[in-house]
Scaffold this motif. Structure first.
Motif, PDB file in Angstrom:
ATOM      1  N   ARG A 127      82.030  55.100  38.748  1.00  8.33           N
ATOM      2  CA  ARG A 127      83.089  54.605  38.156  1.00  8.33           C
ATOM      3  C   ARG A 127      84.213  54.825  38.883  1.00  8.33           C
ATOM      4  NH1 ARG A 127      80.849  57.724  32.964  1.00  8.33           N
ATOM      5  NH2 ARG A 127      80.393  55.836  31.507  1.00  8.33           N
ATOM      6  N   TRP A 128      84.066  54.092  40.167  1.00  9.84           N
ATOM      7  CA  TRP A 128      85.380  54.224  41.133  1.00  9.84           C
ATOM      8  C   TRP A 128      86.529  53.613  40.585  1.00  9.84           C
ATOM      9  CZ3 TRP A 128      87.249  49.483  42.144  1.00  9.84           C
ATOM     10  CH2 TRP A 128      86.302  48.323  42.083  1.00  9.84           C
ATOM     11  N   GLN A 129      86.543  52.700  39.877  1.00 13.75           N
ATOM     12  CA  GLN A 129      87.870  52.092  39.229  1.00 13.75           C
ATOM     13  C   GLN A 129      88.654  53.086  38.529  1.00 13.75           C
ATOM     14  OE1 GLN A 129      84.730  51.337  38.273  1.00 13.75           O
ATOM     15  NE2 GLN A 129      84.452  48.962  38.036  1.00 13.75           N
ATOM     16  N   GLN A 130      87.951  54.268  38.229  1.00 15.31           N
ATOM     17  CA  GLN A 130      88.825  55.617  37.305  1.00 15.31           C
ATOM     18  C   GLN A 130      89.584  56.230  38.388  1.00 15.31           C
ATOM     19  OE1 GLN A 130      87.540  52.993  34.683  1.00 15.31           O
ATOM     20  NE2 GLN A 130      89.084  54.618  34.152  1.00 15.31           N
ATOM     21  N   LEU A 131      89.218  56.255  39.674  1.00 17.29           N
ATOM     22  CA  LEU A 131      89.874  57.170  40.709  1.00 17.29           C
ATOM     23  C   LEU A 131      90.637  56.202  41.499  1.00 17.29           C
ATOM     24  CD1 LEU A 131      89.499  60.199  41.435  1.00 17.29           C
ATOM     25  CD2 LEU A 131      87.938  59.522  43.185  1.00 17.29           C
ATOM     26  N   VAL A 132      92.202  56.089  41.232  1.00 13.04           N
ATOM     27  CA  VAL A 132      92.782  55.105  41.761  1.00 13.04           C
ATOM     28  C   VAL A 132      93.434  55.618  43.113  1.00 13.04           C
ATOM     29  CG1 VAL A 132      93.313  54.014  39.749  1.00 13.04           C
ATOM     30  CG2 VAL A 132      94.902  55.551  40.617  1.00 13.04           C
ATOM     31  N   TYR A 133      93.824  55.027  44.064  1.00 10.30           N
ATOM     32  CA  TYR A 133      94.543  55.468  45.175  1.00 10.30           C
ATOM     33  C   TYR A 133      96.029  55.072  45.313  1.00 10.30           C
ATOM     34  CZ  TYR A 133      93.343  50.912  47.268  1.00 10.30           C
ATOM     35  OH  TYR A 133      93.117  49.731  47.606  1.00 10.30           O
ATOM     36  N   PRO A 134      96.902  55.383  46.051  1.00 10.47           N
ATOM     37  CA  PRO A 134      98.464  55.170  46.191  1.00 10.47           C
ATOM     38  C   PRO A 134      98.721  53.968  46.299  1.00 10.47           C
ATOM     39  CG  PRO A 134      97.992  57.318  47.210  1.00 10.47           C
ATOM     40  CD  PRO A 134      96.357  56.735  46.962  1.00 10.47           C
ATOM     41  N   LEU A 135      98.277  52.900  47.287  1.00 10.14           N
ATOM     42  CA  LEU A 135      98.505  51.699  47.523  1.00 10.14           C
ATOM     43  C   LEU A 135      98.227  50.554  46.575  1.00 10.14           C
ATOM     44  CD1 LEU A 135      97.748  51.458  51.354  1.00 10.14           C
ATOM     45  CD2 LEU A 135     100.132  51.937  50.136  1.00 10.14           C
ATOM     46  N   TRP A 136      97.003  51.062  45.774  1.00 14.39           N
ATOM     47  CA  TRP A 136      96.784  50.314  44.813  1.00 14.39           C
ATOM     48  C   TRP A 136      97.830  50.506  43.718  1.00 14.39           C
ATOM     49  CZ3 TRP A 136      95.709  51.471  39.658  1.00 14.39           C
ATOM     50  CH2 TRP A 136      95.359  50.556  38.699  1.00 14.39           C
ATOM     51  N   LEU A 137      98.121  51.705  43.294  1.00 14.85           N
ATOM     52  CA  LEU A 137      99.084  52.062  42.121  1.00 14.85           C
ATOM     53  C   LEU A 137     100.442  51.538  42.515  1.00 14.85           C
ATOM     54  CD1 LEU A 137     100.147  53.399  39.791  1.00 14.85           C
ATOM     55  CD2 LEU A 137     100.353  55.629  41.169  1.00 14.85           C
ATOM     56  N   ALA A 138     101.043  51.417  43.840  1.00 13.94           N
ATOM     57  CA  ALA A 138     102.100  50.840  44.207  1.00 13.94           C
ATOM     58  C   ALA A 138     102.284  49.179  44.022  1.00 13.94           C
ATOM     59  CB  ALA A 138     102.385  51.167  45.649  1.00 13.94           C
ATOM     60  N   ASP A 139     100.784  48.721  44.280  1.00  9.63           N
ATOM     61  CA  ASP A 139     100.758  47.506  43.993  1.00  9.63           C
ATOM     62  C   ASP A 139     101.005  46.974  42.761  1.00  9.63           C
ATOM     63  OD1 ASP A 139     100.910  46.819  46.786  1.00  9.63           O
ATOM     64  OD2 ASP A 139      98.650  46.505  46.957  1.00  9.63           O
ATOM     65  N   LEU A 140     100.206  47.513  41.834  1.00 11.12           N
ATOM     66  CA  LEU A 140     100.202  47.603  40.356  1.00 11.12           C
ATOM     67  C   LEU A 140     101.660  47.685  39.701  1.00 11.12           C
ATOM     68  CD1 LEU A 140      98.610  47.156  37.690  1.00 11.12           C
ATOM     69  CD2 LEU A 140      98.673  49.700  37.526  1.00 11.12           C
ATOM     70  N   GLN A 141     102.178  48.506  40.302  1.00 10.30           N
ATOM     71  CA  GLN A 141     103.798  48.661  39.947  1.00 10.30           C
ATOM     72  C   GLN A 141     104.564  47.475  40.338  1.00 10.30           C
ATOM     73  OE1 GLN A 141     104.336  52.702  41.724  1.00 10.30           O
ATOM     74  NE2 GLN A 141     104.960  53.532  39.696  1.00 10.30           N
ATOM     75  N   ALA A 142     104.312  46.997  41.376  1.00  9.57           N
ATOM     76  CA  ALA A 142     104.968  45.734  42.028  1.00  9.57           C
ATOM     77  C   ALA A 142     104.704  44.554  41.269  1.00  9.57           C
ATOM     78  CB  ALA A 142     104.944  45.661  43.400  1.00  9.57           C
ATOM     79  N   GLY A 143     103.458  44.611  40.438  1.00 11.31           N
ATOM     80  CA  GLY A 143     103.222  43.058  39.961  1.00 11.31           C
ATOM     81  C   GLY A 143     102.393  42.720  40.686  1.00 11.31           C
ATOM     82  N   LYS A 144     101.888  43.039  41.710  1.00 13.88           N
ATOM     83  CA  LYS A 144     100.898  42.239  42.741  1.00 13.88           C
ATOM     84  C   LYS A 144      99.543  42.261  42.222  1.00 13.88           C
ATOM     85  CE  LYS A 144     103.432  43.384  46.871  1.00 13.88           C
ATOM     86  NZ  LYS A 144     103.242  44.093  48.173  1.00 13.88           N
ATOM     87  N   PRO A 145      98.603  41.082  42.419  1.00 16.71           N
ATOM     88  CA  PRO A 145      97.145  41.298  42.170  1.00 16.71           C
ATOM     89  C   PRO A 145      96.452  42.428  42.508  1.00 16.71           C
ATOM     90  CG  PRO A 145      98.087  39.100  42.762  1.00 16.71           C
ATOM     91  CD  PRO A 145      98.954  40.111  43.108  1.00 16.71           C
ATOM     92  N   VAL A 146      95.660  43.173  41.807  1.00 16.37           N
ATOM     93  CA  VAL A 146      95.050  44.506  42.227  1.00 16.37           C
ATOM     94  C   VAL A 146      93.465  44.359  41.733  1.00 16.37           C
ATOM     95  CG1 VAL A 146      97.027  45.842  42.552  1.00 16.37           C
ATOM     96  CG2 VAL A 146      95.698  45.731  40.291  1.00 16.37           C
ATOM     97  N   ALA A 147      92.503  45.013  42.407  1.00 15.49           N
ATOM     98  CA  ALA A 147      91.099  44.905  41.984  1.00 15.49           C
ATOM     99  C   ALA A 147      91.165  46.188  40.873  1.00 15.49           C
ATOM    100  CB  ALA A 147      90.265  45.459  42.822  1.00 15.49           C
ATOM    101  N   ALA A 148      90.280  45.730  39.929  1.00 13.16           N
ATOM    102  CA  ALA A 148      90.212  46.524  38.847  1.00 13.16           C
ATOM    103  C   ALA A 148      91.320  46.833  38.052  1.00 13.16           C
ATOM    104  CB  ALA A 148      89.511  47.973  39.243  1.00 13.16           C
ATOM    105  N   ALA A 149      92.159  45.768  37.592  1.00 10.42           N
ATOM    106  CA  ALA A 149      93.310  46.159  37.039  1.00 10.42           C
ATOM    107  C   ALA A 149      93.452  46.219  35.704  1.00 10.42           C
ATOM    108  CB  ALA A 149      94.056  44.768  37.199  1.00 10.42           C
ATOM    109  N   PRO A 150      94.242  46.989  35.078  1.00  4.00           N
ATOM    110  CA  PRO A 150      94.184  47.094  33.619  1.00  4.00           C
ATOM    111  C   PRO A 150      94.116  45.884  32.813  1.00  4.00           C
ATOM    112  CG  PRO A 150      95.930  48.576  34.612  1.00  4.00           C
ATOM    113  CD  PRO A 150      95.298  47.627  35.610  1.00  4.00           C
ATOM    114  N   LYS A 151      93.355  46.146  31.652  1.00  7.64           N
ATOM    115  CA  LYS A 151      93.131  44.949  30.694  1.00  7.64           C
ATOM    116  C   LYS A 151      94.326  44.438  30.001  1.00  7.64           C
ATOM    117  CE  LYS A 151      88.250  45.365  30.716  1.00  7.64           C
ATOM    118  NZ  LYS A 151      86.932  45.571  30.066  1.00  7.64           N
ATOM    119  N   GLY A 152      95.139  45.437  29.559  1.00  8.21           N
ATOM    120  CA  GLY A 152      96.300  45.339  28.923  1.00  8.21           C
ATOM    121  C   GLY A 152      97.392  46.259  29.460  1.00  8.21           C
ATOM    122  N   ASP A 153      97.972  46.830  28.319  1.00 12.12           N
ATOM    123  CA  ASP A 153      98.930  47.886  28.545  1.00 12.12           C
ATOM    124  C   ASP A 153      98.832  49.006  29.344  1.00 12.12           C
ATOM    125  OD1 ASP A 153     101.587  49.012  28.200  1.00 12.12           O
ATOM    126  OD2 ASP A 153     100.861  50.203  26.441  1.00 12.12           O
TER     127      ASP A 153
END
Length: 430
Positions: A138-164
């Motif tokens: 379940r690697w998707q459940q252990l996120v890393y800083p740059l992924w989170l920063a990209d998610l916050q910035a609205g950039k496309p990310v791997a294993a993105a949340p499906k909704g809210d």
């Protein structure tokens, strides 16, 4: 003028050294995966651990590590005392060849460090990007800083949340440190709202439901948690999973990992979210994730049961209770030692030098010493639930099927003089 010229020469020398670093990796003799296997070489992944665990690098379709590889990131800093254990954990010794892979600078740095430890048979693994991979279940459940920063910035990310999705910092007490610096957009959860005195066990299901709804959390909300101590975030993660939140994620390495990347923080009051009207499923959706005192006693008698003490060795053998407010010393007869850290506020046995989760194979090796196996009915406990929650979450990441947290732990067990206690050195029963 001489001073300016000297500074220019020093800068030029530093630049040349920096430019030469990739060449250091190229100096290693190449080795194919087939030859590495034939030589029984240790394969070593030198990249940040989140790529090893399963996140794909930029441009990759698959993440994870070469099958059978160990992890030794170029970003880690071991003390002289820690190197010996690290070499042992990863099967490294002067008589074994080592095939390194990753980005050129990372390979060069790890090669340099290994040479200092007497490891000389060093090679660079060829074709690793095309080699078969494996990853944390379940690697998707252990996120890393740059992924989170990209998610916050609205950039496309791997294993993105499906909704809210929502982000929370978790800690004990008032948000004093949070006010001074926190990840932008994060809410704040005080663990006092998750557990209650006198034993610091889970609050009632109704109180837990109210907390979730007040923070806008439904069963289908993706919740990302972090802490200044990952145990606090794991404590919240376990209770949310018990309640029925389907997508709970932890920031690997906690807030320190965010700081290391020099990502933006903000000050001020905690972010608040619009309350949710309905959780969407009946709480608890996963009662099997929670073990009571009586269930723990039953588990001790179960042939395939494992009551796992996630405490320091000194706590386990009774040299200390681990807590100022817990007087009895010792542990539960029949419990298995699942390791912990240097004290009751540490899970260092489970962490890489940067505080991220160790590779699953290293955690499994620790547990195997005490016959703690994936197919068992395992309940983790510590003093009051924090350390146990982190061990539970790691076991869940590894896709263990029958796991829970014995919430009362040593505090609850030791409060009743009728419950037996064992002290002294002991070994696992085979």
């Amino acid at each position: 003028m001489k001073r300016v010229l000297g500074l220019w020469r020093a800068g030029l020398a530093a630049l040349l050294l920096w430019c030469a670093m990739p060449a250091l990796a190229a100096e290693l003799p190449p080795l194919t995966l087939a030859d590495a296997t034939a030589k029984q070489a240790v394969i070593l992944d030198t990249r940040p651990s989140y790529f090893y665990q399963g996140w794909p690098m930029a441009g990759e379709k698959q993440g994870g590590h070469v099958v059978g590889a160990e992890s030794l990131s170029a970003e880690w800093k071991y003390s002289d005392e820690e190197w010996a254990q690290a070499l042992k954990d990863k099967g490294l010794s002067p008589d074994k060849p080592v095939a390194l892979y990753g980005e050129p600078r990372g390979v060069a740095e790890v090669a340099r460090l290994l040479r200092q430890q007497g490891i000389k048979q060093l090679f660079e693994l060829q074709g690793w990007k095309e080699a078969p991979r494996e990853h944390l279940a379940r690697w998707q459940q252990l996120v890393y800083p740059l992924w989170l920063a990209d998610l916050q910035a609205g950039k496309p990310v791997a294993a993105a949340p499906k909704g809210d999705w929502k982000l929370f910092e978790v800690a004990w007490g008032a948000p004093k440190a949070y006010l001074l610096s926190h990840i932008p957009g994060a809410g704040y959860i005080d663990t006092n709202s998750l557990e209650e005195e006198p034993l610091w066990n889970k609050v009632s299901d109704e109180a837990l439901k109210k907390l979730l709804l007040d923070n806008g959390i439904r069963h289908d909300t993706t919740v990302i948690l972090y802490g200044r101590n990952t145990m606090a975030a794991a404590r919240a993660a376990h209770m949310m999973m018990y309640a029925g939140v389907e997508d709970v994620r932890l920031l690997d390495g906690g807030l320190d990992a965010w700081f290391v990347q020099h990502l933006r923080t903000e000050t001020g009051l905690a972010n608040t979210f619009k309350p949710a009207k309905d959780f969407g499923v009946t709480i608890p959706a996963h009662p099997e994730y929670y073990t009571t005192l009586e269930q723990a006693k039953t588990l001790l008698k179960q042939p395939d049961g494992a009551l796992v003490s996630v405490r320091t060795w000194d706590e386990f053998v009774g040299n200390t209770s681990g807590y100022s407010y817990i007087k009895p010393k010792g542990d539960i007869p029949g419990a298995k030692w699942g390791r912990g850290g240097v004290d009751a506020n540490s899970m260092s046995d489970f962490h890489n030098p940067d505080g991220t989760m160790k590779p699953a194979r290293e955690i499994l090796a620790m547990w195997d010493e005490w016959n703690i196996e994936p197919n068992q009915q395992a309940a983790f406990y510590c003093g009051t639930g924090w350390r146990a929650s982190e061990a539970f979450f790691y076991a869940w990441l590894m896709d263990w099927k029958r796991i829970s947290v014995y919430d009362g732990g040593w505090y609850e067990w030791s409060m009743d003089p009728k419950n037996p206690i064992v002290t002294g050195e002991r070994k696992p029963q085979r």
